[in-house]
Design a protein around this motif. Structure first.
Motif, PDB file in Angstrom:
ATOM      1  N   MET A  59       0.825  -1.202   0.000  1.00 33.69           N
ATOM      2  CA  MET A  59       0.000   0.000   0.000  1.00 33.69           C
ATOM      3  C   MET A  59       0.865   1.261   0.000  1.00 33.69           C
ATOM      4  O   MET A  59       0.579   2.231  -0.711  1.00 33.69           O
ATOM      5  CB  MET A  59      -0.934  -0.002   1.213  1.00 33.69           C
ATOM      6  CG  MET A  59      -1.888   1.179   1.258  1.00 33.69           C
ATOM      7  SD  MET A  59      -3.149   1.019   2.534  1.00 33.69           S
ATOM      8  CE  MET A  59      -2.126   0.948   4.011  1.00 33.69           C
ATOM      9  N   TRP A  69      -4.529  -2.214 -15.021  1.00 31.48           N
ATOM     10  CA  TRP A  69      -5.170  -3.270 -14.232  1.00 31.48           C
ATOM     11  C   TRP A  69      -4.853  -3.151 -12.743  1.00 31.48           C
ATOM     12  O   TRP A  69      -5.577  -3.673 -11.902  1.00 31.48           O
ATOM     13  CB  TRP A  69      -4.740  -4.643 -14.737  1.00 31.48           C
ATOM     14  CG  TRP A  69      -3.264  -4.914 -14.581  1.00 31.48           C
ATOM     15  CD1 TRP A  69      -2.289  -4.663 -15.502  1.00 31.48           C
ATOM     16  CD2 TRP A  69      -2.602  -5.479 -13.451  1.00 31.48           C
ATOM     17  NE1 TRP A  69      -1.050  -5.031 -15.025  1.00 31.48           N
ATOM     18  CE2 TRP A  69      -1.211  -5.532 -13.762  1.00 31.48           C
ATOM     19  CE3 TRP A  69      -3.031  -5.953 -12.204  1.00 31.48           C
ATOM     20  CZ2 TRP A  69      -0.274  -6.038 -12.870  1.00 31.48           C
ATOM     21  CZ3 TRP A  69      -2.084  -6.459 -11.320  1.00 31.48           C
ATOM     22  CH2 TRP A  69      -0.728  -6.497 -11.647  1.00 31.48           C
ATOM     23  N   LEU A  70      -3.770  -2.426 -12.405  1.00 31.43           N
ATOM     24  CA  LEU A  70      -3.355  -2.305 -11.013  1.00 31.43           C
ATOM     25  C   LEU A  70      -3.945  -1.077 -10.325  1.00 31.43           C
ATOM     26  O   LEU A  70      -4.033  -1.027  -9.099  1.00 31.43           O
ATOM     27  CB  LEU A  70      -1.827  -2.252 -10.936  1.00 31.43           C
ATOM     28  CG  LEU A  70      -1.167  -2.433  -9.568  1.00 31.43           C
ATOM     29  CD1 LEU A  70      -1.575  -3.761  -8.935  1.00 31.43           C
ATOM     30  CD2 LEU A  70       0.360  -2.362  -9.698  1.00 31.43           C
ATOM     31  N   GLN A  71      -4.388  -0.113 -11.098  1.00 31.42           N
ATOM     32  CA  GLN A  71      -4.886   1.138 -10.523  1.00 31.42           C
ATOM     33  C   GLN A  71      -6.096   0.948  -9.605  1.00 31.42           C
ATOM     34  O   GLN A  71      -6.154   1.576  -8.537  1.00 31.42           O
ATOM     35  CB  GLN A  71      -5.212   2.125 -11.636  1.00 31.42           C
ATOM     36  CG  GLN A  71      -3.978   2.602 -12.392  1.00 31.42           C
ATOM     37  CD  GLN A  71      -4.312   3.558 -13.525  1.00 31.42           C
ATOM     38  OE1 GLN A  71      -5.387   4.168 -13.552  1.00 31.42           O
ATOM     39  NE2 GLN A  71      -3.400   3.677 -14.500  1.00 31.42           N
ATOM     40  N   LEU A  84      -6.743  -1.393  -7.591  1.00 34.85           N
ATOM     41  CA  LEU A  84      -6.279  -1.872  -6.291  1.00 34.85           C
ATOM     42  C   LEU A  84      -5.776  -0.722  -5.433  1.00 34.85           C
ATOM     43  O   LEU A  84      -5.921  -0.743  -4.206  1.00 34.85           O
ATOM     44  CB  LEU A  84      -5.169  -2.920  -6.485  1.00 34.85           C
ATOM     45  CG  LEU A  84      -5.576  -4.207  -7.188  1.00 34.85           C
ATOM     46  CD1 LEU A  84      -4.369  -5.148  -7.324  1.00 34.85           C
ATOM     47  CD2 LEU A  84      -6.702  -4.909  -6.422  1.00 34.85           C
ATOM     48  N   VAL A 120      -8.816   1.473  -3.821  1.00 30.68           N
ATOM     49  CA  VAL A 120      -9.580   0.974  -2.675  1.00 30.68           C
ATOM     50  C   VAL A 120      -8.793   1.080  -1.366  1.00 30.68           C
ATOM     51  O   VAL A 120      -9.328   0.748  -0.308  1.00 30.68           O
ATOM     52  CB  VAL A 120     -10.024  -0.490  -2.886  1.00 30.68           C
ATOM     53  CG1 VAL A 120     -10.913  -0.615  -4.098  1.00 30.68           C
ATOM     54  CG2 VAL A 120      -8.813  -1.414  -2.998  1.00 30.68           C
ATOM     55  N   THR A 121      -7.567   1.535  -1.409  1.00 22.68           N
ATOM     56  CA  THR A 121      -6.776   1.649  -0.190  1.00 22.68           C
ATOM     57  C   THR A 121      -7.063   2.978   0.500  1.00 22.68           C
ATOM     58  O   THR A 121      -7.246   4.005  -0.174  1.00 22.68           O
ATOM     59  CB  THR A 121      -5.267   1.560  -0.490  1.00 22.68           C
ATOM     60  OG1 THR A 121      -4.878   2.674  -1.316  1.00 22.68           O
ATOM     61  CG2 THR A 121      -4.931   0.262  -1.197  1.00 22.68           C
TER      62      THR A 121
END
Length: 282
Positions: free
Chosen positions: A208, A224-226, A228, A231-232
């Motif tokens: 994170m 595709w990673l954005q 994730l 949501v942090t």
């Protein structure tokens, strides 16, 4: 004589229960007295570590960025400000989250297992729910005070663009609180340390801090990673803190970030209180 097992009941609160506000003040006083004697042990993680990050990345690595974008970050991506100014509010939010992680894991398990201070509190006119909220309040106070010291340091190093950094401190504290509440609830479920905390730091905290927009815009990540990162809590806290510091924060995105963090804090607080009540009253 046949062997017999004596069951010892956990201590229960006797006498009248303190009002909620007074209970929180009593618990804050307890932790403040302890902290006055042991504050040196927390300086590295809460203040010195983010300052070293600021020096290494903001000034060292930042010289590459400000010298023509050779590190892959253009001036437009940084909002037209020096990298040190861009990085400082992100590190403020990251520092709050790291303080939340360290203060909400081992100290909570210690309160149940090693020092067992929660049991002593529960035997006084304090309810288990008040113990939970009181400790969470102390963690928030720790994040705010450490963040205030950090703000002074980054101001001295030239990393402050304006008075919006004060709002950044509040945003970082809210971010840390939103992370601390569910972390404390998680810690309250553990009977033994095992590898739970090590895994938590390795697979939750460290990724994170690296990929939630602290050091570079999330738009630089693969598509595709954005999601994730989005949501942090750290991404929301960083966006709030950086937008306030640079004066680029709009109302609707700000409300969205605040709403997300408040909802996470509320859900985490409910879970935290439930876990303390269940464990201390059993």
């Amino acid at each position: 004589m046949a062997n017999s097992t004596v069951l010892v009941e956990p201590p229960r609160s006797i006498g009248r229960v303190l009002p909620a506000w007074r209970a929180v003040l009593v618990i804050l006083e307890h932790f403040a007295i302890w902290y006055r004697k042991g504050w040196r042990a927390t300086v590295v993680s809460s203040v010195l570590q983010p300052v070293l990050f600021l020096l290494a990345f903001g000034i060292g690595f930042g010289s590459l960025v400000d010298g023509g974008g050779r590190a892959g970050l253009s001036a437009d991506a940084l909002g037209g400000v020096p990298y040190l100014v861009y990085l400082a509010p992100g590190l403020l939010a990251m520092s709050a989250v790291q303080t939340a992680a360290f203060e909400s894991t081992y100290p909570v398990l210690s309160g149940f297992k090693w020092q067992q201070l929660y049991w002593g509190m529960a035997a006084s006119p304090l309810t288990p729910g008040q113990v939970a909220i009181g400790h969470l309040t102390w963690v928030v106070a720790r994040m705010f005070s450490s963040g205030a010291v950090y703000v002074v340091i980054i101001a001295l190093l030239g990393g402050v663009a304006g008075f919006g950094i004060v709002v950044s401190l509040l945003a970082a504290t809210l971010c840390g609180a939103a992370f601390a509440a569910p972390t404390m609830a998680f810690a309250a479920t553990l009977e033994n340390e095992g590898t739970a905390f090590a895994s938590y730091f390795r697979f939750v905290l460290i990724p994170m801090t690296l990929f939630a927009g602290t050091f570079f815009p999330v738009s630089q990540l693969p598509v595709w990673l954005q999601p994730l990162a989005w949501v942090t809590p750290l991404w929301h806290g960083t966006e709030l803190a950086r937008g306030a510091a640079l004066g680029t924060l709009s109302w609707w995105p700000a409300l969205g970030h605040v709403g997300y963090l408040v909802a996470m804090l509320a859900a985490g607080t409910v879970a935290l209180r439930w876990r303390f009540v269940r464990r201390l009253a059993r």
